[in-house]
Scaffold this motif. Sequence first.
Motif, short mmCIF file in Angstrom:
data_model
loop_
_atom_site.label_atom_id
_atom_site.label_comp_id
_atom_site.label_asym_id
_atom_site.label_seq_id
_atom_site.Cartn_x
_atom_site.Cartn_y
_atom_site.Cartn_z
N ASN A 1 37.95 52.46 31.83
CA ASN A 1 38.38 51.94 30.53
C ASN A 1 39.72 51.19 30.68
O ASN A 1 40.80 51.75 30.49
N VAL A 2 39.58 49.93 31.06
CA VAL A 2 40.74 49.12 31.45
C VAL A 2 40.71 47.79 30.72
O VAL A 2 39.65 47.17 30.58
N LEU A 3 41.87 47.33 30.27
CA LEU A 3 42.03 45.99 29.71
C LEU A 3 43.16 45.28 30.44
O LEU A 3 44.28 45.81 30.52
N VAL A 4 42.86 44.08 30.96
CA VAL A 4 43.89 43.22 31.56
C VAL A 4 43.83 41.91 30.80
O VAL A 4 42.84 41.18 30.88
N GLU A 5 44.89 41.59 30.06
CA GLU A 5 44.83 40.37 29.26
C GLU A 5 46.20 39.69 29.17
O GLU A 5 47.24 40.33 29.17
N GLY A 6 46.14 38.36 29.13
CA GLY A 6 47.34 37.56 28.91
C GLY A 6 48.33 37.60 30.04
O GLY A 6 49.51 37.28 29.84
N CYS A 7 47.90 37.96 31.25
CA CYS A 7 48.83 38.09 32.37
C CYS A 7 48.85 36.82 33.22
O CYS A 7 47.87 36.09 33.31
N THR A 8 50.00 36.58 33.85
CA THR A 8 50.18 35.47 34.77
C THR A 8 50.57 36.03 36.13
O THR A 8 51.49 36.85 36.23
N LEU A 9 49.85 35.59 37.17
CA LEU A 9 50.10 36.10 38.52
C LEU A 9 50.32 34.94 39.48
O LEU A 9 49.64 33.91 39.40
N ASP A 10 51.26 35.12 40.40
CA ASP A 10 51.55 34.16 41.46
C ASP A 10 52.02 34.99 42.65
O ASP A 10 53.18 35.40 42.71
N VAL A 11 51.12 35.26 43.59
CA VAL A 11 51.36 36.34 44.56
C VAL A 11 50.96 35.93 45.97
O VAL A 11 50.46 34.83 46.20
N ARG B 1 40.67 39.26 30.62
CA ARG B 1 40.54 38.05 29.82
C ARG B 1 41.89 37.34 29.62
O ARG B 1 42.96 37.96 29.64
N ASN B 2 41.79 36.03 29.47
CA ASN B 2 42.95 35.21 29.13
C ASN B 2 44.09 35.36 30.13
O ASN B 2 45.26 35.46 29.77
N ASN B 3 43.73 35.37 31.41
CA ASN B 3 44.73 35.49 32.47
C ASN B 3 44.82 34.20 33.27
O ASN B 3 43.86 33.43 33.36
N LEU B 4 45.98 33.98 33.88
CA LEU B 4 46.24 32.80 34.69
C LEU B 4 46.72 33.26 36.07
O LEU B 4 47.68 34.03 36.18
N VAL B 5 46.03 32.78 37.11
CA VAL B 5 46.42 33.12 38.49
C VAL B 5 46.74 31.83 39.22
O VAL B 5 45.93 30.91 39.27
N TYR B 6 47.94 31.76 39.79
CA TYR B 6 48.33 30.63 40.64
C TYR B 6 48.00 30.98 42.09
O TYR B 6 46.86 31.19 42.44
N LYS B 7 48.99 31.03 42.96
CA LYS B 7 48.75 31.37 44.36
C LYS B 7 48.23 32.81 44.47
O LYS B 7 48.77 33.73 43.87
N ALA B 8 47.17 32.97 45.24
CA ALA B 8 46.59 34.29 45.51
C ALA B 8 45.48 34.10 46.52
O ALA B 8 44.93 33.00 46.66
N HIS B 9 45.12 35.16 47.23
CA HIS B 9 43.98 35.07 48.15
C HIS B 9 42.66 35.09 47.40
O HIS B 9 41.64 34.68 47.92
#
Length: 549
Positions: free
Chosen positions: A285-295, A323-331
């Motif tokens: 039961n997990v929600l990941v939303e609206g996050c920005t990642l650059d890793v 939902r509604n997440n943005l990922v830049y650099k990542a593998h």
Amino acid sequence: MNSKFFSFLFLGIACGATVFAQNSPGKYSWSNLPTAQLPSFKSDTLRITNFGAVADGITLNTRSINEAITACSKKGGGVVLIPGGLWLTGPIELKSNVNLHLVRDAVLLFSPDINQYPLVEANFEGRRSARCQSPLFATNTENVAITGRGVIDGNGDVWRPVKKDKLTENEWKKRVEYGGELSQDGRTWYPSQMSKVAEETKRGSAMSEGQSLKDFEDIKNYLRPNLLFLNGCRKVLLEGVTFQNSPGWCLHPMLCEELTLRNLLVKNPDYAQNGDGMDIESCKNVLVEGCTLDVGDDGICIKSGKDEEGRKRNKPTENVVIRNNLVYKAHGGFTIGSEMSGGAKNIFVYNCSFLGSDVGLRFKTARGRGGVVENIYIKDVHMKDISGAAIYFDMYYFTKPPAAGQEVLIPAVTEETPSFRNFYINNIVCNGAEQGIFIRGLPEMSVKNIFLNDITLQAVKGVDLIEASNIQLNNVNLLSDKNDPAVYLENANDIVLDSIKYNSKTTRFINVNGKRSGSIKLSNTKLPETAESIQFNNGANASMFSKIK
């Protein structure tokens, strides 16, 4: 099967793929998404300054912050406030019913002194491991949060080795001048002699039966902690905060339930080895939303333990909305595996963008893992500048696959055999990738039941389907530069290709390989007007292929 029936079948694929996903077996669907319960807190607020904390960037505030959290929890909970300032600290233990809140100009900076982080028994890459204490940690807590707008910095550069080719010439020069040790070939910098020796002698952190923490003291500096480790917690909220510069993985919730990660900024340098953004392991039961990642490694990653330990734990990551997440650099923008031995299911990913990641949608495993990953629903994902594949399944992670046409001894299916099945992927757009779609299973366990609909992929290469079964591509636009062939099949069965568009310069549309291929159906797709538009190799033959219309 007559053409009228097949036309009806393809109409169902084209118009009803999402409906099929909604009606597939399972408790959840797009119209009935999983939910995660949020924690709630009393309004009582304790300021860390009331416990002696000093924001001068020099004073070590470990005791003050932990005392504030303990006092708040003992009083029945509330908010522990970190005001504006630069707060230097060692490890912080989160406790039940406490919301650790950082105001906008608060910077929680973890000490670069590795002696502040004792060796503890933890879990890393799916195994019981010796690690240095995580800067932020909690075990079996309930109703806990980290909120606000401030920054949490793990001071990761004092822990991590760095490869020379990951840095500019000036950055490398500064790193070497900082101190540390170089590898024998001079191409890797280690922060200490201890970490160099551990790497070169291939010492790992996994704890075997009978080993204790004392057996790892000689490589302590090498055992980098994850910035945040939550073990067995319930009703967790991480919201609004920036997590950055982690020694190992950044955010690692394991065996947690009712977990919400919202509006976070997760940052690591692109050279950060093992610098994952989020590793959600055996959680429910997990929600990941609206996050920005650059890793520096995988962005949003689903895990569930590794090999025998993960299978014995038998705790899948399940009932997840991303939902509604943005990922830049990542593998990988969104990743499952490779530690997925406990399984993963009922995962919904939508309205996400991946801009500059190595791979877009990445699913990886290998023999020995075991575990079943199933009922994965993905739609409305937008990608740009993907250096690898936009959509990628591989069951040969860190192992060598056989060459095309090579005779192989097919192992028996056992509990160590992993499985990827029942993926529903709709409405994907990628502008720029090395490859559009790559799917590679095992001879004994194909990747199966993968339904891809309404896909536009601008990539160098088109589609590879290897050791794959019941794969359906409908309305897929392959704007590939390398057009020979547009679709490559190897030991692929029950393949449906409907309404496929491709580069007009293509002379060979499909290349079928392997005597275990079969039942390959093409519809609503015009083949190139060349003698070599379809090719069969390595035991494949024309009886395996049929063009319906």
